[in-house]
Write a protein that holds these residues in place. Sequence first.
Motif, short mmCIF file in Angstrom:
data_model
loop_
_atom_site.label_atom_id
_atom_site.label_comp_id
_atom_site.label_asym_id
_atom_site.label_seq_id
_atom_site.Cartn_x
_atom_site.Cartn_y
_atom_site.Cartn_z
N LEU A 130 0.82 -1.20 0.00
CA LEU A 130 0.00 0.00 0.00
C LEU A 130 0.86 1.26 0.00
N ASP A 131 2.06 1.16 0.61
CA ASP A 131 3.02 2.27 0.63
C ASP A 131 4.41 1.69 0.86
N ASN A 132 5.28 2.42 1.53
CA ASN A 132 6.64 1.92 1.77
C ASN A 132 6.69 0.85 2.86
N HIS A 133 5.70 0.80 3.75
CA HIS A 133 5.75 -0.10 4.91
C HIS A 133 4.54 -1.02 5.02
N LEU A 134 3.38 -0.54 4.65
CA LEU A 134 2.15 -1.33 4.82
C LEU A 134 1.91 -2.20 3.58
N PHE A 135 1.65 -3.50 3.81
CA PHE A 135 1.33 -4.39 2.71
C PHE A 135 0.24 -5.36 3.12
N CYS A 136 -0.41 -5.96 2.14
CA CYS A 136 -1.48 -6.91 2.43
C CYS A 136 -1.26 -8.20 1.65
N THR A 137 -1.89 -9.27 2.11
CA THR A 137 -1.74 -10.59 1.50
C THR A 137 -3.11 -11.25 1.36
N SER B 5 -5.67 -0.05 -4.71
CA SER B 5 -5.70 1.13 -5.56
C SER B 5 -4.42 1.94 -5.37
N PRO B 6 -3.74 2.32 -6.48
CA PRO B 6 -2.54 3.15 -6.34
C PRO B 6 -2.86 4.61 -6.09
#
Length: 448
Positions: free
Chosen positions: A242-249, A285-286
């Motif tokens: 989602l950004d530099n640190h937050l991600f989803c799986t 969404s970017p």
Amino acid sequence: MVNEKINKIRNEEFKIWKKAVPSLYQHISTFKPPYTTLFESVEKFPKAVAFTHKIAPNKEAGTLVASLLCSQGGDIYEVEFQLPLGLYSTDDDLKDPKYGTAFASVASVGKLEPKWTYQGQTVTKIEYVGGSHADAVVMTANGSLAWFKEDCKVPVFVMEELVGVSTSFSQIHNQERSHNVKTDFAVSEDVETLVKSQPSMAAGQTDEHSLLKVVDNAQSPGQLVRSIPISNTSFTQVIRFLDNHLFCTCSDDSTVRFYDLRGNGEPLWSMADPHDGKLLSLDVSPMIESLFMTGSETGVLKLWDLRTIIACLENKEEPIEIAKLFHSAADPVVDVKFGISSPTEILSVGGSGNVYHWDLEPLFSQETAESDELIDAEELQQQCLKFIHSGGGRRQTDFYNQRETVAWHPLISGLVGCVDPDGLLTVYKGFHGKEDNSDAPSEIEAEV
């Protein structure tokens, strides 16, 4: 006689329709590369495509040259193609393009040499990053990673994964009998960190889990930073930042999990969706950071807002999607990708290979409308579905892997590239037609 008259009327109606809609595409070009003959049963090998960032406009000729990367086994080819400059530039002073077919120059070569090679592997995903250490990162069927640099045919960095005693027997069996790809990776927005998944690791009869691996992509590409286990899962098929640190799986237990690289390895939020079959795909969404979309094996697409999910979790309520869309004939949603140039543009890929183009503008317009102006779900579906690319060769009797076979161009708005199971390459820009209640000519009508 009656039937003959009816047929004549239909033929005339068809001619009128063809004049009104001279093409179902603003542009479409196809190319069958010669390297597709190197393998028997070429359709059984996973393939992947990705556009490069290379663009060379030629205003005098009214054209531009771009390129895409496509894989075949362990080889990655760069294929150049030519487009009308009008697909990229809005300059009114453009000349009529002077060129033959988009792939004419590469077709005349007769033989294509691989740009890069990862020997002994099968590439399943390509991501063009254009970083200081590497131009592209690729993943293989067993979860290995390789970094490639321009003018160097072999990987400059490698993170190899081996199928061994620590890999569960059930996962090996599942991988062998399925055309599906069970691994994924994603690169952070600043291109400094990479997160990859690895299928289930069995530490005992009842302790089976898949792994997330945080990998350095800046100072020492390929160096493992930390591992994050996901209990009671066999594989994690999608990862998105989602950004530099937050991600989803998204894992095989139909659960979407959100992580922070700076956290302790536990998910910040988890959302299970037990309805409409297993989740197969996910994208964020970017442009609108809280929006993401999931796709299921029953052909259902759901749009979600992370803020709503967090609020529901705090209140111990089941999250509810913003909207629900459908593939025809319950075509499984094997991939979904938000558009890069528009916050409302989305494409989704069915197990059949069909590519569905959606525009969510009617949905967002509905949110601001009065209650008596709200449209029903079926009408919303019709308004949001703008275009379908089927391309006869994409229809398959078997369920071949279709993930990572379709890509948006990062710079040319609306341009899509795809590869069929038989290796056929296509670049196209769909014709979405005129908007309702608008007298303004479409792009293609203006050109004609």
